[in-house]
Design a protein around this motif. Structure first.
Motif, PDB file in Angstrom:
ATOM      1  N   ALA A 174       0.747  -0.942  -0.063  1.00 46.78           N
ATOM      2  CA  ALA A 174       0.068   0.079   0.044  1.00 46.78           C
ATOM      3  C   ALA A 174       0.553   1.473   0.111  1.00 46.78           C
ATOM      4  CB  ALA A 174      -0.876   0.173   1.546  1.00 46.78           C
ATOM      5  N   VAL A 175       0.513   2.392  -0.123  1.00 44.90           N
ATOM      6  CA  VAL A 175       0.818   3.966  -0.410  1.00 44.90           C
ATOM      7  C   VAL A 175       0.102   4.086   1.230  1.00 44.90           C
ATOM      8  CG1 VAL A 175       1.657   5.765  -1.658  1.00 44.90           C
ATOM      9  CG2 VAL A 175       1.543   3.442  -2.588  1.00 44.90           C
ATOM     10  N   VAL A 176       0.983   5.012   1.602  1.00 38.87           N
ATOM     11  CA  VAL A 176       0.184   5.625   3.397  1.00 38.87           C
ATOM     12  C   VAL A 176       0.991   6.785   2.415  1.00 38.87           C
ATOM     13  CG1 VAL A 176       0.601   5.698   5.795  1.00 38.87           C
ATOM     14  CG2 VAL A 176       0.521   3.688   4.530  1.00 38.87           C
ATOM     15  N   LEU A 177       0.018   7.401   3.277  1.00 34.53           N
ATOM     16  CA  LEU A 177      -0.054   9.139   3.293  1.00 34.53           C
ATOM     17  C   LEU A 177       0.597   9.468   4.503  1.00 34.53           C
ATOM     18  CD1 LEU A 177      -2.795   9.893   1.140  1.00 34.53           C
ATOM     19  CD2 LEU A 177      -1.038   9.614   0.361  1.00 34.53           C
ATOM     20  N   GLY A 178       2.073  10.094   4.902  1.00 38.78           N
ATOM     21  CA  GLY A 178       2.522  10.297   5.956  1.00 38.78           C
ATOM     22  C   GLY A 178       1.829  11.776   6.551  1.00 38.78           C
ATOM     23  N   ASN A 179       1.470  12.917   5.860  1.00 37.59           N
ATOM     24  CA  ASN A 179       0.360  14.154   6.605  1.00 37.59           C
ATOM     25  C   ASN A 179      -0.496  14.156   5.312  1.00 37.59           C
ATOM     26  OD1 ASN A 179       1.133  16.816   7.202  1.00 37.59           O
ATOM     27  ND2 ASN A 179       1.531  17.749   5.407  1.00 37.59           N
ATOM     28  N   CYS A 180      -1.709  14.666   6.592  1.00 37.69           N
ATOM     29  CA  CYS A 180      -2.800  15.889   6.327  1.00 37.69           C
ATOM     30  C   CYS A 180      -2.741  16.671   5.903  1.00 37.69           C
ATOM     31  CB  CYS A 180      -3.843  15.069   7.379  1.00 37.69           C
ATOM     32  SG  CYS A 180      -5.426  15.655   6.662  1.00 37.69           S
ATOM     33  N   PRO A 181      -2.926  17.669   4.685  1.00 36.63           N
ATOM     34  CA  PRO A 181      -2.666  18.647   4.571  1.00 36.63           C
ATOM     35  C   PRO A 181      -3.606  19.684   5.184  1.00 36.63           C
ATOM     36  CG  PRO A 181      -2.443  17.508   2.501  1.00 36.63           C
ATOM     37  CD  PRO A 181      -2.462  16.183   3.269  1.00 36.63           C
ATOM     38  N   PHE A 182      -4.665  19.276   5.341  1.00 34.06           N
ATOM     39  CA  PHE A 182      -5.747  19.254   5.844  1.00 34.06           C
ATOM     40  C   PHE A 182      -5.459  18.617   7.553  1.00 34.06           C
ATOM     41  CE2 PHE A 182      -6.943  18.029   1.404  1.00 34.06           C
ATOM     42  CZ  PHE A 182      -6.551  19.191   0.883  1.00 34.06           C
ATOM     43  N   HIS A 183      -5.147  18.745   7.939  1.00 34.64           N
ATOM     44  CA  HIS A 183      -5.072  17.954  10.081  1.00 34.64           C
ATOM     45  C   HIS A 183      -5.859  18.706  10.793  1.00 34.64           C
ATOM     46  CE1 HIS A 183      -2.790  16.198  12.849  1.00 34.64           C
ATOM     47  NE2 HIS A 183      -2.917  17.563  13.909  1.00 34.64           N
ATOM     48  N   ALA A 184      -6.007  20.013  10.878  1.00 35.66           N
ATOM     49  CA  ALA A 184      -6.468  20.641  11.634  1.00 35.66           C
ATOM     50  C   ALA A 184      -7.846  20.964  11.679  1.00 35.66           C
ATOM     51  CB  ALA A 184      -6.466  22.272  11.914  1.00 35.66           C
ATOM     52  N   LEU A 185      -8.779  21.137  10.354  1.00 36.33           N
ATOM     53  CA  LEU A 185     -10.190  20.824  10.339  1.00 36.33           C
ATOM     54  C   LEU A 185     -10.123  19.218   9.991  1.00 36.33           C
ATOM     55  CD1 LEU A 185      -9.927  22.975   6.750  1.00 36.33           C
ATOM     56  CD2 LEU A 185     -10.968  23.668   9.031  1.00 36.33           C
ATOM     57  N   ALA A 186      -8.666  18.274   9.846  1.00 35.98           N
ATOM     58  CA  ALA A 186      -9.869  17.124   9.864  1.00 35.98           C
ATOM     59  C   ALA A 186     -10.165  16.723  11.306  1.00 35.98           C
ATOM     60  CB  ALA A 186      -8.932  16.164   9.347  1.00 35.98           C
ATOM     61  N   ARG A 187      -9.342  16.658  11.670  1.00 38.46           N
ATOM     62  CA  ARG A 187      -9.423  16.882  13.630  1.00 38.46           C
ATOM     63  C   ARG A 187     -10.957  17.078  14.262  1.00 38.46           C
ATOM     64  NH1 ARG A 187      -4.394  18.462  17.372  1.00 38.46           N
ATOM     65  NH2 ARG A 187      -5.835  17.034  18.316  1.00 38.46           N
ATOM     66  N   GLU A 188     -11.183  18.580  13.660  1.00 38.89           N
ATOM     67  CA  GLU A 188     -12.131  19.359  14.299  1.00 38.89           C
ATOM     68  C   GLU A 188     -13.842  18.642  13.750  1.00 38.89           C
ATOM     69  OE1 GLU A 188     -11.938  23.745  14.770  1.00 38.89           O
ATOM     70  OE2 GLU A 188      -9.920  23.667  15.699  1.00 38.89           O
ATOM     71  N   HIS A 189     -13.717  17.868  11.912  1.00 36.11           N
ATOM     72  CA  HIS A 189     -14.560  18.434  11.299  1.00 36.11           C
ATOM     73  C   HIS A 189     -14.542  16.655  10.101  1.00 36.11           C
ATOM     74  CE1 HIS A 189     -16.113  21.846  12.087  1.00 36.11           C
ATOM     75  NE2 HIS A 189     -14.633  22.424  12.219  1.00 36.11           N
ATOM     76  N   THR A 190     -13.898  15.695  11.008  1.00 42.89           N
ATOM     77  CA  THR A 190     -13.896  14.461  10.481  1.00 42.89           C
ATOM     78  C   THR A 190     -14.498  13.514   8.925  1.00 42.89           C
ATOM     79  OG1 THR A 190     -12.618  14.214  12.619  1.00 42.89           O
ATOM     80  CG2 THR A 190     -12.776  12.190  10.617  1.00 42.89           C
ATOM     81  N   GLN A 191     -15.494  13.101   9.512  1.00 42.70           N
ATOM     82  CA  GLN A 191     -16.423  12.835   8.725  1.00 42.70           C
ATOM     83  C   GLN A 191     -16.150  14.112   7.632  1.00 42.70           C
ATOM     84  OE1 GLN A 191     -20.857  12.271   9.632  1.00 42.70           O
ATOM     85  NE2 GLN A 191     -21.000  10.791   8.151  1.00 42.70           N
ATOM     86  N   THR A 192     -16.454  15.346   7.669  1.00 39.69           N
ATOM     87  CA  THR A 192     -16.683  16.180   6.175  1.00 39.69           C
ATOM     88  C   THR A 192     -15.731  16.268   5.328  1.00 39.69           C
ATOM     89  OG1 THR A 192     -18.640  17.058   6.735  1.00 39.69           O
ATOM     90  CG2 THR A 192     -16.832  18.239   5.296  1.00 39.69           C
TER      91      THR A 192
END
Length: 232
Positions: A174-192
């Protein structure tokens, strides 16, 4: 009713990021930072003489630092006749400086919140105009953008993901993505946000005509919620 949707593409995000780092680093010099702040506060363009006088600097010093700020695209250079006259005898136009309209953003790790904001804002606008569910529109917009990104990004999946801040690495097949470019938003609004990211990466695979991987949600601490898994 269809709603227009425009996002700006960057030919080489790494080059832009390097230029942003260089520009921000240029402001670390105290005199240069004072000159930049002074020019930014003025309602109109500033001459070398005016800037030097305002900050108590030698004209040569002010000129050197102002030109360095212009070289880094932090300031724009314009030429105007300060006398207000035109034609013969009006004198040579003066070299003036004003704050550049260009925006600079440096974040470590790499973040792309402006992209998320544009996708979300456009989706809300289209939803309001058409009555389509916001999340449905967001997923479509994200996938369309990812497809265009892939079509413009050449043929190398790893390079494209690296350019756009995902920090890809192999983990078995697999290819794992070590960084989320939307990190702070993803933590607060994960599903969206994770749903948006999933469709964005599906679009990237489609745009690259990459049929060997499928983008799937696979949340795990310390990395992006999306994982690219081999297609059986």
């Amino acid at each position: 009713m269809a709603v227009g949707f425009t996002l700006v593409f960057v030919d080489d995000p790494k080059e832009v990021r390097d230029a942003d780092v260089s520009a921000v680093a240029a402001l670390d010099e105290p005199t240069r930072r004072r000159l930049y702040d002074h020019v930014a506060r003025q309602p109109g363009p500033v001459s070398r003489d005016d800037a030097a006088a305002a900050l108590g600097l030698a004209r040569q010093t002010a000129a050197f630092h102002l030109d360095r700020l212009a070289d880094e695209s932090l300031l724009d250079v314009v030429y105007e006749r300060r006398s207000g006259r035109a034609g013969p005898g009006a004198g040579r136009p003066a070299k003036l400086y004003r704050r550049s309209t260009r925006q600079f953003a440096v974040s470590l790790p790499d973040r792309r919140y402006e992209l998320a904001g544009r996708l979300l804002a456009q989706s809300v606008e289209e939803s309001a105009a058409t009555g389509a569910p916001v999340r449905e529109v967001l997923h479509r917009k994200a996938e369309e953008f990812g497809t265009r990104l892939g079509e413009r990004g050449g043929s190398d999946l790893f390079d494209l993901l690296e350019q756009h801040g995902f920090e890809p690495r192999h983990e078995e097949d697999a290819v794992v993505l070590g960084n989320c470019p939307f990190h702070a938003l993803a933590r607060e609004h994960t599903q969206t946000v994770c749903g948006m990211n999933l469709h964005l990466l599906r679009g990237v695979l489609h745009g690259l005509d990459e049929s060997g991987y499928a983008a799937r949600l696979s949340p795990s601490p310390g990395r992006c919620c999306v994982r690219l898994e081999p297609v059986a």
